[in-house]
Write a protein that holds these residues in place. Structure first.
Motif, PDB file in Angstrom:
ATOM      1  N   VAL A  31       9.343  -3.936   4.405  1.00 53.40           N
ATOM      2  CA  VAL A  31       8.684  -5.199   4.054  1.00 53.40           C
ATOM      3  C   VAL A  31       7.509  -5.471   4.983  1.00 53.40           C
ATOM      4  O   VAL A  31       6.411  -5.848   4.554  1.00 53.40           O
ATOM      5  N   ARG A  32       7.706  -5.221   6.280  1.00 51.78           N
ATOM      6  CA  ARG A  32       6.624  -5.477   7.247  1.00 51.78           C
ATOM      7  C   ARG A  32       5.449  -4.516   7.042  1.00 51.78           C
ATOM      8  O   ARG A  32       4.289  -4.899   7.183  1.00 51.78           O
ATOM      9  N   LEU A  33       5.743  -3.262   6.709  1.00 54.67           N
ATOM     10  CA  LEU A  33       4.688  -2.264   6.555  1.00 54.67           C
ATOM     11  C   LEU A  33       3.785  -2.531   5.351  1.00 54.67           C
ATOM     12  O   LEU A  33       2.638  -2.096   5.329  1.00 54.67           O
ATOM     13  N   THR A  34       4.294  -3.230   4.348  1.00 59.63           N
ATOM     14  CA  THR A  34       3.531  -3.375   3.108  1.00 59.63           C
ATOM     15  C   THR A  34       2.733  -4.668   3.022  1.00 59.63           C
ATOM     16  O   THR A  34       2.077  -4.905   2.013  1.00 59.63           O
ATOM     17  N   ARG A  35       2.752  -5.490   4.022  1.00 64.93           N
ATOM     18  CA  ARG A  35       2.084  -6.797   3.928  1.00 64.93           C
ATOM     19  C   ARG A  35       0.599  -6.633   3.616  1.00 64.93           C
ATOM     20  O   ARG A  35      -0.112  -5.881   4.273  1.00 64.93           O
ATOM     21  N   ILE A  42      -0.190  -2.755  -4.120  1.00 63.40           N
ATOM     22  CA  ILE A  42       0.408  -1.515  -4.622  1.00 63.40           C
ATOM     23  C   ILE A  42       1.502  -1.028  -3.676  1.00 63.40           C
ATOM     24  O   ILE A  42       2.575  -0.582  -4.112  1.00 63.40           O
ATOM     25  N   ALA A  43       1.261  -1.130  -2.371  1.00 65.98           N
ATOM     26  CA  ALA A  43       2.287  -0.736  -1.399  1.00 65.98           C
ATOM     27  C   ALA A  43       3.521  -1.620  -1.531  1.00 65.98           C
ATOM     28  O   ALA A  43       4.661  -1.147  -1.380  1.00 65.98           O
ATOM     29  N   VAL A  44       3.317  -2.895  -1.835  1.00 65.37           N
ATOM     30  CA  VAL A  44       4.445  -3.815  -1.995  1.00 65.37           C
ATOM     31  C   VAL A  44       5.299  -3.422  -3.197  1.00 65.37           C
ATOM     32  O   VAL A  44       6.534  -3.396  -3.119  1.00 65.37           O
ATOM     33  N   THR A  45       4.650  -3.087  -4.328  1.00 60.55           N
ATOM     34  CA  THR A  45       5.437  -2.725  -5.512  1.00 60.55           C
ATOM     35  C   THR A  45       6.187  -1.412  -5.294  1.00 60.55           C
ATOM     36  O   THR A  45       7.353  -1.287  -5.690  1.00 60.55           O
ATOM     37  N   VAL A  46       5.544  -0.443  -4.658  1.00 62.57           N
ATOM     38  CA  VAL A  46       6.226   0.830  -4.379  1.00 62.57           C
ATOM     39  C   VAL A  46       7.397   0.601  -3.422  1.00 62.57           C
ATOM     40  O   VAL A  46       8.498   1.122  -3.624  1.00 62.57           O
ATOM     41  N   ALA A  47       7.160  -0.198  -2.391  1.00 63.08           N
ATOM     42  CA  ALA A  47       8.227  -0.492  -1.435  1.00 63.08           C
ATOM     43  C   ALA A  47       9.365  -1.251  -2.099  1.00 63.08           C
ATOM     44  O   ALA A  47      10.536  -1.020  -1.795  1.00 63.08           O
ATOM     45  N   LEU A  55      11.951 -10.253   0.042  1.00 65.54           N
ATOM     46  CA  LEU A  55      10.710  -9.920  -0.647  1.00 65.54           C
ATOM     47  C   LEU A  55      10.001 -11.115  -1.271  1.00 65.54           C
ATOM     48  O   LEU A  55       8.773 -11.109  -1.403  1.00 65.54           O
ATOM     49  N   LEU A  56      10.754 -12.128  -1.686  1.00 64.08           N
ATOM     50  CA  LEU A  56      10.153 -13.238  -2.429  1.00 64.08           C
ATOM     51  C   LEU A  56       9.028 -13.937  -1.668  1.00 64.08           C
ATOM     52  O   LEU A  56       7.970 -14.214  -2.256  1.00 64.08           O
ATOM     53  N   PRO A  57       9.188 -14.244  -0.368  1.00 60.10           N
ATOM     54  CA  PRO A  57       8.068 -14.879   0.349  1.00 60.10           C
ATOM     55  C   PRO A  57       6.808 -14.023   0.349  1.00 60.10           C
ATOM     56  O   PRO A  57       5.692 -14.554   0.263  1.00 60.10           O
ATOM     57  N   LEU A  58       6.974 -12.703   0.438  1.00 61.67           N
ATOM     58  CA  LEU A  58       5.835 -11.793   0.418  1.00 61.67           C
ATOM     59  C   LEU A  58       5.132 -11.839  -0.938  1.00 61.67           C
ATOM     60  O   LEU A  58       3.896 -11.870  -1.017  1.00 61.67           O
ATOM     61  N   TYR A  59       5.896 -11.837  -2.011  1.00 61.41           N
ATOM     62  CA  TYR A  59       5.320 -11.925  -3.352  1.00 61.41           C
ATOM     63  C   TYR A  59       4.572 -13.246  -3.536  1.00 61.41           C
ATOM     64  O   TYR A  59       3.491 -13.284  -4.149  1.00 61.41           O
ATOM     65  N   LYS A  60       5.138 -14.322  -3.022  1.00 62.10           N
ATOM     66  CA  LYS A  60       4.458 -15.616  -3.147  1.00 62.10           C
ATOM     67  C   LYS A  60       3.173 -15.645  -2.339  1.00 62.10           C
ATOM     68  O   LYS A  60       2.146 -16.164  -2.790  1.00 62.10           O
ATOM     69  N   GLN A  61       3.232 -15.079  -1.143  1.00 71.23           N
ATOM     70  CA  GLN A  61       2.057 -15.074  -0.273  1.00 71.23           C
ATOM     71  C   GLN A  61       0.895 -14.311  -0.911  1.00 71.23           C
ATOM     72  O   GLN A  61      -0.263 -14.702  -0.802  1.00 71.23           O
TER      73      GLN A  61
END
Length: 436
Positions: free
Chosen positions: A88-92, A96-101, A126-132
């Motif tokens: 999660v931290r690596l994909t911020r 595209i990196a977020v969806t693969v992760a 993951l949800l906070p990252l998607y919202k951000q």
């Protein structure tokens, strides 16, 4: 007459499993018993049917009880949490990196085979990252569901255990040919995640909203473990637990010992390594006993059901009459036709109804045409299993929807065609590899 009683018994069983107002154990035990009595069988005959049926599933039930407890203890130690948190931290910041992760995380989180654990570990993280990043939470749920569906083919996840109980084939024997399909699924999912990430990136750049249908706000702190969970974690023993986890997987793959015995030994080692002392060990066993006992009881109840269905001759009678009604070319291909439509059937049938209602009848129909039971299992399972977490009959899906604040109808509209298409590609790959 026996066919009519058999059909009424199976239909009643499926309806009760679909309604879901009672534990699956009750209809699995009571409905076949009433069917056997209605068909004129007495206590002595029914006792023999029960003994035969239970004998077929004892090893499977044993495996599930110890497998669920083993993976639950490993979850307690925090074995998978650093890996998921690190990804999660690596994909911020990179869509595209977020969806693969997300796809990879969904598969890793489902290594224990428990849908509820998968979504508890992943959605709050993951949800906070998607919202951000203004990404659609329905995309997150689609990718998690696909990943969990691929890893739901693991022998301790549930569907294969049910299929094993129905066919009598050892669950790890059913699983080994599916490893290739899982590998293909992993590669396809990563590619699909990248493509959907690219599409999502374009949507965000165009300024279109992806948060329609979010019902409630979810705190960004939900992914933090509680104080009690922190006390159970064993970060210093991470490598020891990882080694134990891999050793169990290798042992299952090699078949050096029966699966149930492997998990017995694995559980003993996990408890000795992480929670020395009788009191602490019993607390960990007690914490996971409800889930383990529930699955074990379902498998044993299914054994009694199948013993009665087989012993009374109901399935054979239904299959013989059905073979006379169906067009001749279709009889031997029934499992393939059902497999092609397996995923949409998830919207109408629960997992128990699919494996304990539909599978036994299909086995009888195509078995008379010389089709091997394993081939039937692969066709029905591969065609259906990717859709596990789109079904309204999945309690884990409702948990995921609640954690993310999403709507079931929107999830189905967003995910159904992607999941069915993905399922058909895997189905075609399995067909090409000769699994059925």
């Amino acid at each position: 007459m026996l066919t009519l009683i058999g059909l009424l018994t199976i239909c009643s069983l499926v309806v009760l499993l679909l309604i879901g107002r009672m534990s699956p154990v009750l209809p699995l035990i009571v409905v076949p018993l009433l069917g056997a009595l209605a068909a004129g069988f007495g206590p002595e005959a029914i006792s023999g049917f029960f003994t035969d049926g239970i004998g077929r599933v004892t090893a499977i039930a044993t495996m599930f009880v110890f497998a669920i407890t083993f993976f639950g203890v490993l979850q307690d130690t925090g074995l998978f949490r650093p890996l998921i948190g690190g990804m999660v931290r690596l994909t911020r910041g990179n869509v595209i990196a977020v969806t693969v992760a997300t796809a990879v995380i969904g598969m890793l989180a489902h290594l224990d085979g428990a849908g509820a654990t998968t979504f508890l570990l992943t959605v709050p993280a993951l949800l906070p990252l998607y919202k951000q990043l203004r990404m659609s939470p329905y995309l997150m749920l689609l990718l998690l569901a696909l990943g969990a569906g691929i890893f739901n083919m693991l022998p301790w996840a549930g569907p294969l255990g049910r299929a094993s109980a129905v066919t009598g084939i050892e669950v790890t024997e059913l699983w080994r040919p599916l490893i290739t399909i899982q590998g293909i699924g992993v590669v396809l999912l990563i590619v699909l995640a990248a493509l959907l990430g690219w599409r999502e990136q374009r949507r965000i750049a165009a300024g279109k909203s992806g948060d329609e249908g979010v019902l409630v706000e979810t705190s960004t702190d939900l992914h933090e473990p509680s104080a009690e969970e922190r006390e159970l974690e064993r970060p210093r023993l991470l490598w020891a637990n990882a080694t134990l986890f891999l050793a169990v997987l290798v042992s299952l793959f090699s078949g050096v010992l029966p699966a149930g015995y492997i998990f017995m030994i694995g559980l003993c080692l996990a408890l000795l390594i992480n929670y020395p002392g009788g009191k602490a060990q019993m607390q960990r066993i007690s914490a996971h006993a409800p889930a383990a006992l529930s699955m074990g009881m379902i498998i044993l109840a299914a054994g009694s059901m199948l013993g009665i269905f087989t012993g009374t001759g109901m399935l054979t009678s239904i299959a013989q009459d059905l073979a006379q009604v169906l067009p001749a070319p279709l009889v031997g291909q029934m499992h393939i036709v059902l497999g092609l439509f397996g995923l949409p059937m998830e919207l109408m049938l629960s997992t128990d109804a699919y494996y304990f209602g539909l599978l036994p009848v299909t086995l009888e129909v195509v078995g008379a045409q010389g089709v091997e039971p394993a081939s039937v299992v692969y066709a029905l399972t591969i065609g259906n299993i990717i859709g596990t977490f789109i079904s309204p009959f999945s309690p884990a899906l409702w948990l995921a929807l609640g954690l993310a604040g999403l709507d079931l109808g929107r999830h189905i509209r967003y995910s159904l065609w992607w999941m069915w298409g993905f399922s058909l590609v895997l189905f075609g790959a399995a067909w090409g590899l000769g699994l059925f």
